[in-house]
Design an enzyme around this catalytic site. Structure first.
Site, PDB file in Angstrom:
ATOM      1  N   GLU A   2       0.829  -1.208   0.000  1.00 31.90           N
ATOM      2  CA  GLU A   2       0.000   0.000   0.000  1.00 31.90           C
ATOM      3  C   GLU A   2       0.865   1.260   0.000  1.00 31.90           C
ATOM      4  O   GLU A   2       0.524   2.257  -0.611  1.00 31.90           O
ATOM      5  CB  GLU A   2      -0.912   0.025   1.225  1.00 31.90           C
ATOM      6  CG  GLU A   2      -1.965  -1.062   1.227  1.00 31.90           C
ATOM      7  CD  GLU A   2      -2.805  -1.034   2.474  1.00 31.90           C
ATOM      8  OE1 GLU A   2      -3.999  -0.702   2.366  1.00 31.90           O
ATOM      9  OE2 GLU A   2      -2.252  -1.335   3.562  1.00 31.90           O
ATOM     10  N   TYR A  46     -14.995  26.855   3.024  1.00 32.63           N
ATOM     11  CA  TYR A  46     -14.861  25.439   2.671  1.00 32.63           C
ATOM     12  C   TYR A  46     -13.817  25.187   1.595  1.00 32.63           C
ATOM     13  O   TYR A  46     -13.297  24.079   1.494  1.00 32.63           O
ATOM     14  CB  TYR A  46     -16.202  24.790   2.332  1.00 32.63           C
ATOM     15  CG  TYR A  46     -17.077  25.517   1.341  1.00 32.63           C
ATOM     16  CD1 TYR A  46     -16.859  25.419  -0.015  1.00 32.63           C
ATOM     17  CD2 TYR A  46     -18.152  26.270   1.795  1.00 32.63           C
ATOM     18  CE1 TYR A  46     -17.674  26.067  -0.907  1.00 32.63           C
ATOM     19  CE2 TYR A  46     -18.985  26.921   0.907  1.00 32.63           C
ATOM     20  CZ  TYR A  46     -18.744  26.822  -0.454  1.00 32.63           C
ATOM     21  OH  TYR A  46     -19.553  27.463  -1.337  1.00 32.63           O
ATOM     22  N   GLU A  89      -7.945   5.258  10.488  1.00 33.52           N
ATOM     23  CA  GLU A  89      -8.461   5.868  11.719  1.00 33.52           C
ATOM     24  C   GLU A  89      -7.556   7.026  12.151  1.00 33.52           C
ATOM     25  O   GLU A  89      -8.037   8.094  12.559  1.00 33.52           O
ATOM     26  CB  GLU A  89      -8.526   4.825  12.840  1.00 33.52           C
ATOM     27  CG  GLU A  89      -9.539   3.730  12.611  1.00 33.52           C
ATOM     28  CD  GLU A  89      -9.025   2.534  11.802  1.00 33.52           C
ATOM     29  OE1 GLU A  89      -9.699   1.492  11.836  1.00 33.52           O
ATOM     30  OE2 GLU A  89      -7.967   2.635  11.137  1.00 33.52           O
ATOM     31  N   LYS A 139     -11.504   3.628   1.792  1.00 29.67           N
ATOM     32  CA  LYS A 139     -10.558   2.975   0.889  1.00 29.67           C
ATOM     33  C   LYS A 139     -11.398   2.202  -0.124  1.00 29.67           C
ATOM     34  O   LYS A 139     -11.982   1.173   0.220  1.00 29.67           O
ATOM     35  CB  LYS A 139      -9.675   1.979   1.645  1.00 29.67           C
ATOM     36  CG  LYS A 139      -8.457   2.520   2.290  1.00 29.67           C
ATOM     37  CD  LYS A 139      -7.639   1.336   2.837  1.00 29.67           C
ATOM     38  CE  LYS A 139      -6.315   1.791   3.382  1.00 29.67           C
ATOM     39  NZ  LYS A 139      -5.519   0.639   3.855  1.00 29.67           N
TER      40      LYS A 139
END
Length: 129
Positions: free
Chosen positions: A29, A61, A81, A107
Site C-alpha cells: 500500500e 470550505y 483511523e 478505501k
C-alpha cells in the site's frame, strides 16, 4: 422567546474528496498507493453568516478542502483511523467556529480478497471547552 445564548447546530459538508496517497499497514500500500475518499461534516452555528452574508461568520470550505487534501497527501500513516484523526485535529486547530465534526475515510480498493464495495471508517469528534 429570545435566541440569546442558544447554540445552533448547522453543518457544512465536503463530500467525496478523492486523493491518491500512500497510507496503509501493508508495504504494498505504501509503495503502490491508492485512492482515498474523504467526507467531512463540520457542525457549527451558521446563523451569523446566514443573516449577514459575511464569510467571517462561517468556515471557508475552499480553504478547508485544501487543508484536508494537504493532510491526506502528507506523510503516510498505517491506519485510516489515524488519518481521520489528523484531519479532525487540523480542522479544529484552524477553525474555532467548528464545534463538532464527522470525518469518514474510505478505501475503495483495500487489499482484501472478496466481493465488497469499499471499506470506510467514520470518527466523530467534539471540541472540548
Amino acid at each position: 422567546m429570545s435566541d440569546y445564548g442558544k447554540i445552533w447546530m448547522d453543518n457544512i459538508k465536503i463530500n467525496g474528496i478523492k486523493v491518491y496517497a500512500y497510507h496503509g499497514a501493508l508495504e504494498a500500500e505504501r509503495v503502490l498507493g491508492q485512492f482515498f475518499i474523504i467526507d467531512v461534516t463540520m457542525y457549527l452555528d451558521l446563523r451569523t453568516a446566514s443573516e449577514d452574508d459575511n464569510l467571517n461568520g462561517t468556515v471557508h470550505y475552499g480553504e478547508a478542502y485544501e487543508l484536508i487534501e494537504q493532510i491526506v497527501k502528507s506523510e503516510p500513516v498505517n491506519l485510516i483511523e489515524h488519518l481521520a484523526g489528523k484531519v479532525s485535529m487540523a480542522l479544529f486547530d484552524r477553525y474555532d467556529k467548528i464545534l463538532e465534526m464527522d470525518v469518514t475515510v474510505t478505501k475503495p480498493s483495500p487489499p482484501i480478497d472478496g466481493h465488497y464495495e469499499d471499506v470506510s471508517i467514520t470518527i466523530n469528534r467534539k471540541r472540548e471547552f
